[in-house]
Design a protein around this motif. Structure first.
Motif, short mmCIF file in Angstrom:
data_model
loop_
_atom_site.label_atom_id
_atom_site.label_comp_id
_atom_site.label_asym_id
_atom_site.label_seq_id
_atom_site.Cartn_x
_atom_site.Cartn_y
_atom_site.Cartn_z
N ASN A 231 0.80 -1.10 0.02
CA ASN A 231 0.03 0.07 0.21
C ASN A 231 0.86 1.14 0.02
O ASN A 231 0.53 2.36 -0.51
N VAL A 232 2.06 1.21 0.71
CA VAL A 232 2.94 2.44 0.75
C VAL A 232 3.55 2.49 -0.45
O VAL A 232 3.51 3.74 -1.21
N MET A 233 3.83 1.59 -1.25
CA MET A 233 4.44 1.78 -2.60
C MET A 233 3.47 2.04 -3.46
O MET A 233 3.80 2.98 -4.36
N GLU A 234 2.19 1.54 -3.49
CA GLU A 234 1.25 2.12 -4.43
C GLU A 234 0.96 3.63 -4.19
O GLU A 234 0.87 4.18 -5.34
N SER A 235 0.82 4.13 -2.92
CA SER A 235 0.66 5.70 -2.83
C SER A 235 1.89 6.10 -3.23
O SER A 235 1.86 7.33 -3.80
N ASN B 227 3.92 5.47 -5.46
CA ASN B 227 3.83 5.74 -7.10
C ASN B 227 2.72 6.48 -7.74
O ASN B 227 2.94 7.32 -8.80
N GLY B 228 1.92 6.69 -7.10
CA GLY B 228 0.77 7.42 -7.16
C GLY B 228 1.15 8.93 -7.13
O GLY B 228 1.03 9.73 -7.97
N ALA B 229 1.98 9.26 -5.96
CA ALA B 229 2.36 10.67 -6.09
C ALA B 229 3.67 10.67 -7.04
O ALA B 229 3.66 12.00 -7.73
N ASN B 230 4.27 9.76 -7.52
CA ASN B 230 5.43 10.06 -8.39
C ASN B 230 4.72 10.26 -9.95
O ASN B 230 5.20 11.33 -10.62
N SER B 231 3.32 9.52 -10.06
CA SER B 231 2.74 10.00 -11.40
C SER B 231 2.43 11.45 -11.57
O SER B 231 2.07 11.86 -12.53
N VAL B 232 1.89 11.99 -10.19
CA VAL B 232 1.58 13.42 -10.24
C VAL B 232 2.68 14.31 -10.46
O VAL B 232 2.58 15.37 -11.37
N ILE B 233 3.82 14.18 -9.83
CA ILE B 233 4.78 14.92 -9.95
C ILE B 233 5.72 14.68 -11.33
O ILE B 233 5.75 16.11 -12.02
N ALA B 234 5.85 13.82 -11.63
CA ALA B 234 6.47 13.34 -13.04
C ALA B 234 5.38 12.89 -14.12
O ALA B 234 5.38 12.00 -14.40
N TYR B 235 4.50 14.08 -14.36
CA TYR B 235 3.33 13.62 -15.26
C TYR B 235 3.64 13.82 -16.74
O TYR B 235 3.17 13.18 -17.60
N GLY B 236 4.78 14.42 -17.09
CA GLY B 236 5.30 14.52 -18.41
C GLY B 236 5.57 13.23 -19.05
O GLY B 236 6.27 12.18 -18.61
N LYS B 237 5.03 13.08 -20.45
CA LYS B 237 5.37 11.79 -21.02
C LYS B 237 5.00 10.21 -20.28
O LYS B 237 5.59 9.33 -20.31
N ARG C 188 -3.64 6.00 12.97
CA ARG C 188 -2.62 5.13 12.34
C ARG C 188 -3.02 5.32 10.89
O ARG C 188 -2.23 5.03 10.02
N GLY C 189 -4.07 5.49 10.63
CA GLY C 189 -4.50 5.47 9.07
C GLY C 189 -4.18 7.08 8.55
O GLY C 189 -4.16 7.08 7.22
N LEU C 190 -3.62 7.84 9.17
CA LEU C 190 -3.04 9.17 8.62
C LEU C 190 -1.81 8.97 8.05
O LEU C 190 -1.16 8.17 8.36
N THR C 191 -1.77 9.75 6.69
CA THR C 191 -0.36 9.66 5.96
C THR C 191 -0.15 11.03 5.45
O THR C 191 -1.12 11.80 5.08
N PRO C 192 1.10 11.50 5.48
CA PRO C 192 1.52 12.78 4.97
C PRO C 192 1.78 12.65 3.38
O PRO C 192 1.88 13.70 2.98
N LEU C 193 1.29 11.53 2.79
CA LEU C 193 1.60 11.32 1.34
C LEU C 193 0.38 11.52 0.81
O LEU C 193 -0.25 10.70 0.36
N PHE C 194 -0.30 12.65 0.44
CA PHE C 194 -1.54 13.23 -0.37
C PHE C 194 -0.96 14.36 -0.97
O PHE C 194 -0.19 15.21 -0.77
N TRP C 195 -1.83 14.65 -2.20
CA TRP C 195 -1.30 15.57 -3.12
C TRP C 195 -2.61 16.22 -3.96
O TRP C 195 -2.42 16.82 -4.78
N SER C 196 -3.75 15.95 -3.10
CA SER C 196 -4.95 16.69 -3.76
C SER C 196 -4.75 18.20 -3.86
O SER C 196 -5.64 18.95 -4.50
N HIS C 197 -3.95 18.94 -3.09
CA HIS C 197 -4.04 20.46 -2.91
C HIS C 197 -2.71 20.92 -3.71
O HIS C 197 -2.50 21.89 -3.65
N VAL C 198 -2.22 19.84 -4.53
CA VAL C 198 -0.91 20.55 -5.39
C VAL C 198 -1.43 20.67 -6.67
O VAL C 198 -2.07 19.74 -7.17
#
Length: 544
Positions: A418-422, A424-434, A487-497
């Motif tokens: 789950n951590v890796m999936e999250s 990778n999701g952040a990576n796809s938002v940051i590195a969106y080119g190509k 325990r369910g909180l995570t700082p890895l979110f990007w909806s505000h970016v």
């Protein structure tokens, strides 16, 4: 002294280089061609890349460095020198004392020579595979198109499918045979036609493969035989080495169909099977001869297979080096000490029995819950690597059995995924080119891309952590969240970016967040106590 002079000349100023920059490329504002060529990263798998890497390897070898230059220096120490020389410009390197300059450049050349050798071996393996794969794809497409042009076969297929779906409970003789005009006889003829086309398919693939090799790839593969030295510690694979020597000896023999009469042609296993009828041909005088181009193709295919299992190794390589060098030279003399460090018994029988007992116990427990399990094996090659694969297979079996039986490892691995999936999701938002793909094949640019991505992701997590701390520090949130919620909180979110668009950056402003106290370094006494039963099952890292 000649090698030192050549090394110093690599970073000579542009005013001292009358030849000027060459097509091999430059590095920096005044880089000579050789240094620029050495620093270049390999490209995609192609004939051009192979020829470029061959030129690079020859340029490095022309310096004349001995292969055992850094044999008395710790590998970790040597590894830092080429990394430093690779990022410094020639003008910067010239400012160093001669001793330091020569050491850095020599380490860079030493590393690049091994890397270029490894790259050429990998290009050889990939190229030989590509020749066969493209030939099969081309022939398959041709046969599929030919199949579509045969009248009636599409209707037969449709009628068979319609009849089978209409009466799924019926027998073949009652449902399938009557649906086809001609019944069972027609279907038997179709099966016979397919079987007779099988050898034709293999022969067509072999012919297409030989043509692709002769017309395009042969030039690079033959040149590889001049720059790479292949060896084998197993006498059973000496025929392949001898076959390559024969190929190199007659590489420039012109447009001759057969190997010369009177020449001893080494025979190896790859010449059998599907290739047996193609390698040999009867000439006009009724003599059984070896077809030269087909023999070269088979020799390179055998070389690829033996390289992959390290039955054949390459002199001067790192990844593809002699497998006898994988162990330290003093391993036998310090066997007891080394085994103690590895926490393994000296007696092989004890090790095997312990492993067998663990696997049997885990499989027995799992079998009681899931039923009978099937075991898959692969063909073994070298006895040492076959034994290593067997040990790894047993370890994986133990790990899988415990994973399927226990909830602890299931939760741990699922949390990691789950951590890796999250992430990778952040990576796809940051590195969106190509589509998030790395656009360059250069290793240094790929490393820079990944490092920048990590910095941005870490900055995102840091700012989000400060925001969460500010929000959770408010009194109204104190009683709303339970321990499970926290325990369910995570700082890895990007909806505000906003990943793209115009952003006005005010460097004089700061985020209105509470200052965070940087924790001091942890000491040995701060280590958290291990949980009870923490080693009851292997961690995901141990499962690999």
């Amino acid at each position: 002294m000649e090698s030192i002079e050549r090394i110093v000349a690599l970073v000579a100023g542009a005013d001292q280089d009358d030849a000027g920059p060459a097509d091999g490329g430059t590095e920096g504002e005044d880089a000579p061609p050789v240094l620029g060529k050495v620093k270049e990263a390999p490209g995609n798998v192609s004939l051009e890349t192979m020829l470029t890497e061959i030129d690079k390897l020859l340029a490095v070898r022309a310096i004349g460095l001995p292969r055992d230059l850094f044999i008395d220096v710790a590998p970790k120490v040597v590894a830092g020198w080429p990394a430093r020389a690779a990022v410094e410009s020639p003008s910067h390197l010239r400012t160093h004392p001669v001793a330091l300059r020569v050491t850095l450049l020599a380490a860079l050349l030493h590393e690049r020579e091994r890397e270029s050798t490894d790259t050429l071996v990998e290009l050889l393996i990939s190229t030989v595979h590509r020749i066969g794969a493209r030939a099969e794809k081309k022939v398959t497409e041709q046969l599929i198109n030919a199949f579509k042009e045969v009248s009636g076969k599409e209707n037969i297929l449709f009628k068979l499918a319609e009849a089978s779906l209409g009466a799924p409970e019926g027998t073949v003789r009652q449902v399938v045979f009557p649906a086809v005009s001609g019944g069972e006889a027609t279907l038997r003829e179709l099966v016979h036609e397919f079987r007779t086309r099988g050898p034709v398919y293999r022969r067509t693939v072999q012919t297409t493969l030989k043509a692709s090799y002769t017309d395009h790839y042969r030039r690079g593969l033959i040149k590889l035989l001049d720059v790479l030295e292949f060896r084998s510690s197993n006498h059973a694979h000496r025929p392949v080495i001898e076959a390559l020597a024969l190929v190199a000896r007659y590489a420039n023999a012109g447009n001759t169909t057969y190997c010369p009469l009177g020449e001893t042609v080494p025979v190896h296993k790859a010449m059998g099977g599907d290739w047996a009828e193609v390698v040999h041909r009867t000439d006009k005088r009724g003599r059984r001869r070896v077809v030269r181009m087909v023999y070269e193709v088979v020799a390179f295919q055998a070389l690829r297979d033996q390289l992959k299992c390290k039955e054949i190794w390459v002199v001067g390589a790192d990844k593809w080096r002699n497998p006898d060098e994988d162990l330290p030279q003093d391993f036998e003399a310090r066997r007891a000490e080394n085994y103690q460090e590895l926490r393994k018994p000296l007696d092989a029988a004890v090790f095997v029995n312990e492993l067998r007992e663990q696997m049997t116990a885990e499989l027995t427990l799992l079998n009681d819950q899931l039923g009978i399990l099937r075991r898959f094996t692969r063909n073994a090659s070298h006895p040492t690597y076959a034994a290593m694969r067997e040990v790894v297979r047993a370890r994986k079996t133990i790990c899988v059995a415990r994973y399927l039986r226990l909830r602890g490892p299931q939760r741990e691995i699922e949390e990691g995924l789950n951590v890796m999936e999250s992430s990778n999701g952040a990576n796809s938002v940051i590195a969106y080119g190509k589509g998030g793909e790395i656009a360059s094949n250069r290793r240094d640019e790929q490393e820079m891309f990944v490092l920048c991505l990590r910095i941005l992701r870490s900055a995102l997590v840091y700012v989000n952590t400060l925001m969460l701390q500010d929000i959770l520090g408010e009194p109204e949130w104190a009683g709303l969240l339970t321990s499970a919620d926290r325990r369910g909180l995570t700082p890895l979110f990007w909806s505000h970016v906003r990943p793209y668009g115009e952003v006005n950056l005010d460097r004089a402003a700061r985020l209105n967040l509470t200052a965070v106290t940087v924790p001091s370094p942890r000491t040995a006494g701060d280590a958290e106590p291990a949980e009870e039963g923490a080693d009851a099952y292997p961690s995901p890292t141990r499962c690999r």
